[in-house]
Design a protein around this motif. Sequence first.
Motif, PDB file in Angstrom:
ATOM      1  N   ALA A  74       0.823  -1.213   0.000  1.00  0.00           N
ATOM      2  CA  ALA A  74       0.000   0.000   0.000  1.00  0.00           C
ATOM      3  C   ALA A  74       0.855   1.261   0.000  1.00  0.00           C
ATOM      4  CB  ALA A  74      -0.952  -0.005   1.190  1.00  0.00           C
ATOM      5  N   ASP A  75       1.915   1.301   0.798  1.00  0.00           N
ATOM      6  CA  ASP A  75       2.768   2.485   0.853  1.00  0.00           C
ATOM      7  C   ASP A  75       3.425   2.763  -0.495  1.00  0.00           C
ATOM      8  OD1 ASP A  75       4.298   0.110   1.151  1.00  0.00           O
ATOM      9  OD2 ASP A  75       5.852   1.134   2.302  1.00  0.00           O
ATOM     10  N   VAL A  77       2.493   1.538  -3.524  1.00  0.00           N
ATOM     11  CA  VAL A  77       1.485   1.790  -4.549  1.00  0.00           C
ATOM     12  C   VAL A  77       0.899   3.189  -4.394  1.00  0.00           C
ATOM     13  CG1 VAL A  77      -0.769   1.048  -5.436  1.00  0.00           C
ATOM     14  CG2 VAL A  77       0.979  -0.656  -4.911  1.00  0.00           C
ATOM     15  N   TYR A  78       0.751   3.656  -3.169  1.00  0.00           N
ATOM     16  CA  TYR A  78       0.256   5.017  -2.945  1.00  0.00           C
ATOM     17  C   TYR A  78       1.222   6.043  -3.547  1.00  0.00           C
ATOM     18  CZ  TYR A  78      -1.736   9.076  -0.649  1.00  0.00           C
ATOM     19  OH  TYR A  78      -2.306  10.299  -0.403  1.00  0.00           O
ATOM     20  N   GLN A  79       2.539   5.822  -3.357  1.00  0.00           N
ATOM     21  CA  GLN A  79       3.540   6.718  -3.944  1.00  0.00           C
ATOM     22  C   GLN A  79       3.465   6.677  -5.469  1.00  0.00           C
ATOM     23  OE1 GLN A  79       7.546   6.137  -2.443  1.00  0.00           O
ATOM     24  NE2 GLN A  79       6.720   5.516  -0.461  1.00  0.00           N
ATOM     25  N   LYS A  81       0.919   5.843  -7.318  1.00  0.00           N
ATOM     26  CA  LYS A  81      -0.334   6.458  -7.775  1.00  0.00           C
ATOM     27  C   LYS A  81      -0.171   7.968  -7.938  1.00  0.00           C
ATOM     28  CE  LYS A  81      -5.208   6.957  -6.707  1.00  0.00           C
ATOM     29  NZ  LYS A  81      -6.339   6.481  -5.909  1.00  0.00           N
ATOM     30  N   SER A  82       0.545   8.599  -7.020  1.00  0.00           N
ATOM     31  CA  SER A  82       0.706  10.051  -7.074  1.00  0.00           C
ATOM     32  C   SER A  82       1.499  10.507  -8.300  1.00  0.00           C
ATOM     33  CB  SER A  82       1.379  10.564  -5.799  1.00  0.00           C
ATOM     34  OG  SER A  82       2.750  10.183  -5.772  1.00  0.00           O
ATOM     35  N   ASN A 103      -2.869  -4.577  -4.475  1.00  0.00           N
ATOM     36  CA  ASN A 103      -2.850  -3.264  -3.822  1.00  0.00           C
ATOM     37  C   ASN A 103      -3.177  -2.153  -4.808  1.00  0.00           C
ATOM     38  OD1 ASN A 103      -0.838  -3.107  -0.879  1.00  0.00           O
ATOM     39  ND2 ASN A 103      -1.832  -4.914  -1.682  1.00  0.00           N
ATOM     40  N   LEU A 107      -6.288   0.415  -4.198  1.00  0.00           N
ATOM     41  CA  LEU A 107      -6.036   1.858  -4.123  1.00  0.00           C
ATOM     42  C   LEU A 107      -6.441   2.596  -5.403  1.00  0.00           C
ATOM     43  CD1 LEU A 107      -2.640   1.782  -2.230  1.00  0.00           C
ATOM     44  CD2 LEU A 107      -4.873   2.475  -1.337  1.00  0.00           C
ATOM     45  N   VAL A 109      -5.473   2.405  -8.558  1.00  0.00           N
ATOM     46  CA  VAL A 109      -4.411   2.849  -9.452  1.00  0.00           C
ATOM     47  C   VAL A 109      -4.768   2.335 -10.833  1.00  0.00           C
ATOM     48  CG1 VAL A 109      -1.954   2.702  -9.988  1.00  0.00           C
ATOM     49  CG2 VAL A 109      -2.709   2.822  -7.615  1.00  0.00           C
TER      50      VAL A 109
END
Length: 133
Positions: A74-75, A77-79, A81-82, A103, A107, A109
């Motif tokens: 998650a951490d 993939v979150y980066q 995604k941005s 993930n 999230l 993506v």
Amino acid sequence: RGNEYIFSSLTPGNKYMSSGLELLRSRGAETVVFAHEAKSFSASVCRGANATAFALGMHVAGYYEYEPGKTNFADLVYQIKSLDADVYVGCGHLNDVTYLIGNANVLNVNPSALLVTHASDQRIIQNVGIQNS
């Protein structure tokens, strides 16, 4: 015996993603993000893909390495995604690629393309299908 004429031709790790990236570039993809497990094969695949992306004139928006055995992406993939890249490339083994894709789905993506090792493996297809149902 009896198998005297069986041959195999294997693509070197650093060429695994070349044809996929070439196709995606020809269809308009301009930006790419890479993520790979900190193991020699996975690193070789992403390093080769990174070189291919540069040679094709693509912008590499991010390049990430993660520790072997990671199950929560998650951490990472979150980066990713941005960065809003056209192509998300995952170079790993069966389990971590499954977690990366899962993930990414959770999230939300949604790159134009997701290019991963083991994509045609039925276990990846089954696992991703279960996560998407």
